[in-house]
Motif scaffolding. Sequence first.
Motif, PDB file in Angstrom:
ATOM      1  N   LEU A  55       0.851  -1.201   0.000  1.00 57.14           N
ATOM      2  CA  LEU A  55       0.000   0.000   0.000  1.00 57.14           C
ATOM      3  C   LEU A  55       0.879   1.240   0.000  1.00 57.14           C
ATOM      4  O   LEU A  55       1.859   1.324   0.749  1.00 57.14           O
ATOM      5  N   VAL A  56       0.530   2.178  -0.874  1.00 56.36           N
ATOM      6  CA  VAL A  56       1.226   3.468  -0.918  1.00 56.36           C
ATOM      7  C   VAL A  56       0.219   4.545  -0.543  1.00 56.36           C
ATOM      8  O   VAL A  56      -0.805   4.716  -1.213  1.00 56.36           O
ATOM      9  N   GLY A  57       0.501   5.242   0.540  1.00 57.05           N
ATOM     10  CA  GLY A  57      -0.384   6.326   0.985  1.00 57.05           C
ATOM     11  C   GLY A  57       0.342   7.658   0.953  1.00 57.05           C
ATOM     12  O   GLY A  57       1.576   7.693   0.931  1.00 57.05           O
ATOM     13  N   ARG A  58      -0.432   8.724   0.901  1.00 59.66           N
ATOM     14  CA  ARG A  58       0.169  10.077   0.940  1.00 59.66           C
ATOM     15  C   ARG A  58      -0.595  10.942   1.911  1.00 59.66           C
ATOM     16  O   ARG A  58      -1.769  10.697   2.181  1.00 59.66           O
ATOM     17  N   ARG A  59       0.099  11.974   2.380  1.00 62.42           N
ATOM     18  CA  ARG A  59      -0.573  12.942   3.238  1.00 62.42           C
ATOM     19  C   ARG A  59      -1.811  13.459   2.509  1.00 62.42           C
ATOM     20  O   ARG A  59      -1.768  13.685   1.295  1.00 62.42           O
ATOM     21  N   ARG A  60      -2.866  13.653   3.247  1.00 60.32           N
ATOM     22  CA  ARG A  60      -4.110  14.082   2.614  1.00 60.32           C
ATOM     23  C   ARG A  60      -3.893  15.348   1.806  1.00 60.32           C
ATOM     24  O   ARG A  60      -3.259  16.292   2.283  1.00 60.32           O
ATOM     25  N   LYS A  61      -4.444  15.365   0.602  1.00 60.95           N
ATOM     26  CA  LYS A  61      -4.246  16.509  -0.282  1.00 60.95           C
ATOM     27  C   LYS A  61      -4.722  17.797   0.397  1.00 60.95           C
ATOM     28  O   LYS A  61      -4.056  18.830   0.339  1.00 60.95           O
ATOM     29  N   ALA A  62      -5.866  17.704   1.062  1.00 57.72           N
ATOM     30  CA  ALA A  62      -6.427  18.896   1.720  1.00 57.72           C
ATOM     31  C   ALA A  62      -5.425  19.444   2.740  1.00 57.72           C
ATOM     32  O   ALA A  62      -5.230  20.654   2.857  1.00 57.72           O
ATOM     33  N   LEU A  63      -4.760  18.552   3.475  1.00 57.03           N
ATOM     34  CA  LEU A  63      -3.790  19.001   4.477  1.00 57.03           C
ATOM     35  C   LEU A  63      -2.574  19.599   3.801  1.00 57.03           C
ATOM     36  O   LEU A  63      -2.016  20.604   4.245  1.00 57.03           O
ATOM     37  N   ARG A  64      -2.142  18.943   2.688  1.00 57.26           N
ATOM     38  CA  ARG A  64      -0.952  19.440   1.979  1.00 57.26           C
ATOM     39  C   ARG A  64      -1.183  20.858   1.500  1.00 57.26           C
ATOM     40  O   ARG A  64      -0.326  21.713   1.618  1.00 57.26           O
ATOM     41  N   VAL A  65      -2.365  21.117   0.967  1.00 53.99           N
ATOM     42  CA  VAL A  65      -2.678  22.447   0.445  1.00 53.99           C
ATOM     43  C   VAL A  65      -2.647  23.455   1.587  1.00 53.99           C
ATOM     44  O   VAL A  65      -2.017  24.504   1.506  1.00 53.99           O
ATOM     45  N   ARG A  66      -3.281  23.092   2.728  1.00 52.42           N
ATOM     46  CA  ARG A  66      -3.335  24.005   3.866  1.00 52.42           C
ATOM     47  C   ARG A  66      -1.940  24.277   4.424  1.00 52.42           C
ATOM     48  O   ARG A  66      -1.653  25.356   4.908  1.00 52.42           O
ATOM     49  N   GLU A  67      -1.058  23.251   4.357  1.00 50.56           N
ATOM     50  CA  GLU A  67       0.268  23.379   4.980  1.00 50.56           C
ATOM     51  C   GLU A  67       1.301  24.041   4.075  1.00 50.56           C
ATOM     52  O   GLU A  67       2.422  24.267   4.495  1.00 50.56           O
ATOM     53  N   GLN A  68       0.918  24.315   2.821  1.00 48.58           N
ATOM     54  CA  GLN A  68       1.893  24.906   1.902  1.00 48.58           C
ATOM     55  C   GLN A  68       2.396  26.234   2.449  1.00 48.58           C
ATOM     56  O   GLN A  68       1.611  27.011   2.999  1.00 48.58           O
ATOM     57  N   PRO A  69       3.727  26.488   2.309  1.00 48.17           N
ATOM     58  CA  PRO A  69       4.230  27.755   2.828  1.00 48.17           C
ATOM     59  C   PRO A  69       3.548  28.920   2.139  1.00 48.17           C
ATOM     60  O   PRO A  69       3.257  28.875   0.940  1.00 48.17           O
ATOM     61  N   LYS A  70       3.244  29.966   2.927  1.00 46.83           N
ATOM     62  CA  LYS A  70       2.581  31.146   2.354  1.00 46.83           C
ATOM     63  C   LYS A  70       3.607  31.936   1.549  1.00 46.83           C
ATOM     64  O   LYS A  70       4.625  32.358   2.085  1.00 46.83           O
ATOM     65  N   ILE A  71       3.358  32.083   0.275  1.00 43.53           N
ATOM     66  CA  ILE A  71       4.308  32.834  -0.556  1.00 43.53           C
ATOM     67  C   ILE A  71       4.139  34.323  -0.297  1.00 43.53           C
ATOM     68  O   ILE A  71       5.098  35.061  -0.178  1.00 43.53           O
ATOM     69  N   PHE A  72       2.879  34.741  -0.132  1.00 42.57           N
ATOM     70  CA  PHE A  72       2.640  36.155   0.176  1.00 42.57           C
ATOM     71  C   PHE A  72       2.280  36.275   1.650  1.00 42.57           C
ATOM     72  O   PHE A  72       1.158  36.001   2.053  1.00 42.57           O
ATOM     73  N   ALA A  73       3.270  36.659   2.463  1.00 44.51           N
ATOM     74  CA  ALA A  73       2.989  36.829   3.887  1.00 44.51           C
ATOM     75  C   ALA A  73       2.019  37.991   4.058  1.00 44.51           C
ATOM     76  O   ALA A  73       1.144  37.999   4.896  1.00 44.51           O
ATOM     77  N   ILE A  74       2.188  39.041   3.206  1.00 45.07           N
ATOM     78  CA  ILE A  74       1.277  40.190   3.228  1.00 45.07           C
ATOM     79  C   ILE A  74       0.557  40.175   1.887  1.00 45.07           C
ATOM     80  O   ILE A  74       1.188  40.049   0.842  1.00 45.07           O
ATOM     81  N   ALA A  75      -0.735  40.266   1.910  1.00 44.56           N
ATOM     82  CA  ALA A  75      -1.484  40.214   0.664  1.00 44.56           C
ATOM     83  C   ALA A  75      -1.052  41.376  -0.231  1.00 44.56           C
ATOM     84  O   ALA A  75      -0.820  42.484   0.265  1.00 44.56           O
TER      85      ALA A  75
END
Length: 337
Positions: free
Chosen positions: A307-327
């Motif tokens: 079995l090959v599993g991955r971190r939940r996509k929804a979590l990965r998206v939420r955990e992505q580093p913020k590129i724009f710290a200030i909008a």
Amino acid sequence: MSTSIGRRLTTVRTHDGAGRAIATAYNQAGDKYLAYADGDPGQLYAFDGQYAHGDRCIWELLDTELQALRATGATSIRVLDLGCGPGTWLRRIVTRARALGFDSISARGFDIADTQVRRARELAADLSNLPGVHLSFEIGDIFEPLAEADASVDLCLCLCGVLNHIPTSSLSAVLAEIARVTAGCFVTTVRAAGSTPTVYVDAIEQARRFRQDNRTNRLDVEFQDGHRVSLNSHLFSAAELRSLVAPHLDIDDIRGLDLFHGRFAADPRWNPRDAETHSQFSGELDQLERTYCRDTEFIDHATHLLLVGRRRKALRVREQPKIFAIAPTPYRRGRAV
Ligand SMILES: C[S@@+](CC[C@H](N)C(=O)[O-])C[C@H]1O[C@@H](n2cnc3c(N)ncnc32)[C@H](O)[C@@H]1O
């Protein structure tokens, strides 16, 4: 149970007596387990033992994961191996990761059997001293919370039957903890419900008699030298494994490993070997496995389920580093609004 190895004192609080029985069985097996499971410990990529075909498939997958991570530009990698045994998979991974150009490799394996951990350390001594490599093996119980931070592990492994030894009532909690630390990929292989028989710690022919009871999930073995072991051994169906992992991780793949080779390969240990037809026949078995490894009629008859599993996509998206710290400030006609 409190165990001391070398400089380090590690306390292992086993879930119950089951953990102690497992540790004793793999400690008693000692180096015989390594020879049985991996063959010559110096030949990391030879894959010529009884489980060669399945091991080669696992390795192809792990190598692909390493290459994919490196292709993203990553130069550091963190690997965790739960129930690492003599540490062969981590030695393979660390060696290959260096060759691929990773310059910071952090790999931790742990196992409940201290003899296996000691052997893993001995075999990895040279590798552990290389610059950029942090490779450690510890005594540990899979029921304990993992030391790793949330989403910190690129490649999380639990290979070749570790989960078969875990009481079914605890599997969900163990998988939840694995999912907590896994940032990238989780790979596990377990013995399938219809697999060829196993006594786990040594080759089956070393057993004088054995009994796998699928109602109680117990395996009782009496070996040729008279010693006996009684282990927790739960054999999985693919559907069960999927349903256990699915609440915690996205599932990339689930397939059978070694549906045909272990039974039909021209190997002198169990079948006549004709050198001329060997290579062609082996290729035909490969083709059969590719065709049927995900077929519901066949999958539970594989030796292992992969079995090959991955971190939940929804979590990965939420955990992505913020590129724009200030909008970014919206501009209209050249001035800020
Ligand atoms: C069949 S061996 C597989 C070893 C290794 N993963 C490999 O691929 O060679 C199963 C391993 O799981 C370990 N194990 C079983 N229960 C464990 C637990 N509760 N915590 C940590 N390790 C455990 C055993 O000690 C043994 O080394």
